[in-house]
Design an enzyme around this catalytic site. Structure first.
Site, PDB file in Angstrom:
ATOM      1  N   GLY A  63       0.817  -1.207   0.000  1.00 37.82           N
ATOM      2  CA  GLY A  63       0.000   0.000   0.000  1.00 37.82           C
ATOM      3  C   GLY A  63       0.852   1.258   0.000  1.00 37.82           C
ATOM      4  N   GLY A  65       0.437   5.687   0.981  1.00 37.56           N
ATOM      5  CA  GLY A  65      -0.409   6.729   1.547  1.00 37.56           C
ATOM      6  C   GLY A  65       0.354   8.013   1.726  1.00 37.56           C
ATOM      7  N   GLY A  66      -0.255   8.955   2.489  1.00 32.34           N
ATOM      8  CA  GLY A  66       0.385  10.243   2.712  1.00 32.34           C
ATOM      9  C   GLY A  66       1.680  10.120   3.491  1.00 32.34           C
ATOM     10  N   PHE A  67       1.832   9.074   4.278  1.00 33.32           N
ATOM     11  CA  PHE A  67       3.034   8.864   5.075  1.00 33.32           C
ATOM     12  C   PHE A  67       4.165   8.304   4.215  1.00 33.32           C
ATOM     13  CE2 PHE A  67       5.827   6.589   7.925  1.00 33.32           C
ATOM     14  CZ  PHE A  67       5.827   7.336   9.090  1.00 33.32           C
ATOM     15  N   GLY A  68       3.836   7.395   3.334  1.00 33.47           N
ATOM     16  CA  GLY A  68       4.827   6.746   2.483  1.00 33.47           C
ATOM     17  C   GLY A  68       4.350   5.377   2.064  1.00 33.47           C
ATOM     18  N   LYS A  69       5.270   4.482   1.781  1.00 32.58           N
ATOM     19  CA  LYS A  69       4.925   3.135   1.350  1.00 32.58           C
ATOM     20  C   LYS A  69       4.741   2.212   2.557  1.00 32.58           C
ATOM     21  CE  LYS A  69       7.489   3.563  -3.007  1.00 32.58           C
ATOM     22  NZ  LYS A  69       8.636   3.066  -3.811  1.00 32.58           N
ATOM     23  N   VAL A  70       3.868   1.217   2.366  1.00 30.04           N
ATOM     24  CA  VAL A  70       3.635   0.203   3.393  1.00 30.04           C
ATOM     25  C   VAL A  70       4.104  -1.141   2.837  1.00 30.04           C
ATOM     26  CG1 VAL A  70       1.950  -0.908   4.895  1.00 30.04           C
ATOM     27  CG2 VAL A  70       1.636   1.485   4.225  1.00 30.04           C
ATOM     28  N   LYS A  87       5.164   0.566   7.839  1.00 32.01           N
ATOM     29  CA  LYS A  87       4.921   1.842   7.160  1.00 32.01           C
ATOM     30  C   LYS A  87       6.186   2.689   7.256  1.00 32.01           C
ATOM     31  CE  LYS A  87       1.756   4.744   8.758  1.00 32.01           C
ATOM     32  NZ  LYS A  87       0.435   5.347   9.023  1.00 32.01           N
ATOM     33  N   ASP A 190      -9.254  11.654  10.881  1.00 34.62           N
ATOM     34  CA  ASP A 190      -9.103  11.220   9.486  1.00 34.62           C
ATOM     35  C   ASP A 190      -9.887   9.925   9.256  1.00 34.62           C
ATOM     36  OD1 ASP A 190      -8.297  11.417   6.870  1.00 34.62           O
ATOM     37  OD2 ASP A 190      -6.336  10.505   7.198  1.00 34.62           O
TER      38      ASP A 190
END
Length: 589
Positions: A63, A65-70, A87, A190
């Protein structure tokens, strides 16, 4: 030119100073994070993360997201190999140290079967990673909106499955809003379908706490003033306009998720025209105009029980009513998440009731047939071991709490088990030495006895506030040390059960287990200290102790009910089996 050079030089120095200050602040935050999570989660090295993900191989990505890759990874946890989700912060991400620290500090303190579990984190050099339990069923957004969904051979979620997912997510939010302490409440900030993960049984797991906010308890009078953060399409309009964040902002976002579940389309769909671009506006207009059948997910219209397909009419009415209430413009007009949980459970009950009787039409004759009761039987609670977990106990203003006094069994303590079998896998509990506990309790002096039960005697002891290192009597903070009596009714199995299970769940109305001791022929459990004794002292020994007022008794009962509801709502479906006034401890009266 000289003047310009001077200005540029000064600005450069100011910027360097600001960056140094930011770096110093970030380092201080990370140091505080390490100290606060010392007993509750593991700090991994970067090398361990590389090994777990095959050096962050692209094939391990599950996955983004806004944080980075998972990444999907494999780690060793106390001799047990397990799959995790890792994450990794992207240096280009808008999120940073604040979000990283927030997520870890939140998840390290709170445990609930419908919150994704935190195993640990990595903070080494410029690398910041969070290690979670691996939730294999994807997220709710994928299951609702992706036409080529890879789960369940692409079969859409049934209506009953969707209801149960909504109930699970609602329970998680209710826990954050009301069940994590007495001074503060957690606002997720969120809530969206992509942050609701699903396990193999399609049970909901709320995730992503990077922008969560701690708010005051009394939100009827106060709010948190903050910059707007969240996801477009889920914003509470009132929060967006006023910058005033309350728990009701989460309720609004959850209302959007409920509409997604009913309609099967995302909160924002740029492929549609202006009138249908936003899910909320389009659905609200359709409901108001009586075109409810036009907004229901087409995949729910098959397998027809009644006109509305899979959805029973009364259930649909109840569900839509919840959506409408959650999406009210003014926060005070929205329900609490506790009320949402009750309303959704009512909707599910109406769905089951409607499915029990299916109207068949045969040669012009209508007859009602009773369906199997296996659906209801599946939901009966199995008898399981009570569990609870860490939560800071130095807070002075806490609710009345009840203590789990262990598991009763028919064992006589003379079986083949030996102390060598007392192996524990819960790394969040502190391992005390016998000498340390002797020092903390004056060698288990009878002068320090707090009580005695089937397990053995309970002694008052003392430990350091931050590290829980045993200290001299009167130094640090008090604890309760329960020492196993070899001739008592409880034995090794009961001790092992408490140590292995406690620490997995957290609730302010459950007493916290700090750690244990297994040395020589002695078994001990170390709990937080409850200074006011048990409820039966105040009920059965009137005249000897202070009498509890009626309002205080009601507050105690509310605390107990919350604890029981929490245990009943977990994935283990825990039944306590020994609820009595002597097992209800008070921290203040």
């Amino acid at each position: 030119m000289v003047l310009i050079n001077v200005v540029v030089y000064k600005l450069k120095k100011l910027n360097e100073t600001r960056l140094d200050d930011d770096k110093s602040n970030n380092n201080n935050k990370l140091k505080r994070l390490s100290l606060s999570t010392e007993h509750s989660c593991r700090q991994f090295t970067f090398a361990e993360m590389q090994l777990a993900t095959n050096d962050f191989d692209e094939s391990m990505i599950i996955g983004k997201g806004g944080f980075g890759k998972v990444y999907k990874g494999i780690i060793d946890r106390v001799g047990v190999t397990m799959t995790v989700a890792i994450k990794r912060l992207d240096s280009k991400s808008k999120q940073g140290v604040d979000e990283f620290c927030t997520e870890i500090s939140m998840l390290s303190k709170f445990r609930h079967s419908h919150l994704v579990s935190l195993f640990g984190y990595c903070n080494e050099g410029d690398e910041m990673m969070v290690v979670y339990e691996y939730v294999s069923g994807g997220n709710l957004a994928e299951r609702l909106h992706k036409k080529a969904c890879k789960y369940d051979q692409g079969q859409p979620l049934s209506w009953v499955e969707r209801l149960r997912i909504c109930i699970g997510a609602a329970r998680a939010l209710d826990y954050l809003h009301t069940g994590t302490g007495t001074r503060h409440r957690i606002i997720h900030r969120d809530v969206k379908s992509s942050n609701i993960l699903l396990d193999d049984d399609k049970a909901a797991k709320l995730s992503d706490f990077g922008v969560s906010k701690i708010g005051p308890v009394d939100q009827a009078c106060t709010h948190v003033s903050t910059d707007v953060k969240g996801s477009f399409g889920y914003f509470d309009p009132n929060y967006f306009m006023t910058r005033r964040l309350t728990r009701k902002s989460d309720v609004y976002s959850f209302g959007v998720v409920l509409l997604e579940v009913l309609c099967g389309r995302p909160a924002v769909d740029p492929t549609l025209g202006d009138n249908e671009l936003g899910l909320v506006g389009w659905a609200q207009r359709s409901i108001k105009e009586g075109r409810l059948n036009k907004i229901i997910d087409p995949s729910l219209m098959g397998s027809c029980f009644r006109v509305m397909g899979q959805i029973m009419p009364k259930c649909l009415t109840a569900f839509v009513e919840i959506c409408v209430k959650c999406l009210q413009g003014h926060p005070n007009e929205r329900p609490t998440m506790a009320e949402v949980v009750v309303a959704l459970e009512t909707a599910l009950a109406l769905q089951h009731r409607g499915e029990l009787f299916v109207v068949h039409k045969e040669e012009g004759v209508k007859s009602g047939k009773l369906l199997t009761f296996s659906r209801m039987l599946r939901n009966m609670l199995p008898v399981k071991t009570p569990v609870r977990s860490p939560e800071p106990f130095e807070k002075k203003e806490r609710p009345k709490k009840w203590v789990l006094s262990g598991i009763h069994s028919n064992r006589d303590g003379k079986g083949e088990d030996t102390l060598k079998e007392a192996k524990v896998v819960d790394s969040s509990l502190k391992i005390f030495s016998l000498d340390g506990l002797k020092n903390a309790t004056r060698n288990f002096s009878d002068d320090n006895v707090l009580g005695e039960g089937a397990f053995g005697k309970v002694f008052k002891g003392w430990v350091e506030r931050e590290t829980y290192v045993p200290s001299k009597v009167g130094s640090g903070i008090p604890v309760a040390v329960k020492k196993l009596d070899p001739d008592g009714l409880h034995g090794l199995e009961e001790w092992k059960a408490e140590v292995e299970f406690l620490g997995k769940l957290s609730h302010p109305n459950l007493v916290k287990l700090l750690g244990y001791c297994s040395q020589d022929d002695d078994l001990c459990l170390v709990y937080e200290f409850m200074p006011k004794g048990s409820l039966d002292d105040y009920i059965l020994k009137q005249g000897l102790v202070k009498t509890l007022s009626w309002s205080m008794r009601v507050k105690v009962m509310v605390g107990i009910a919350k604890a029981i509801a929490f245990l009943h709502s977990t994935e283990n479906q825990i039944i306590f089996r020994d609820l009595k006034t002597s097992n209800i401890l008070l921290d203040q009266v």
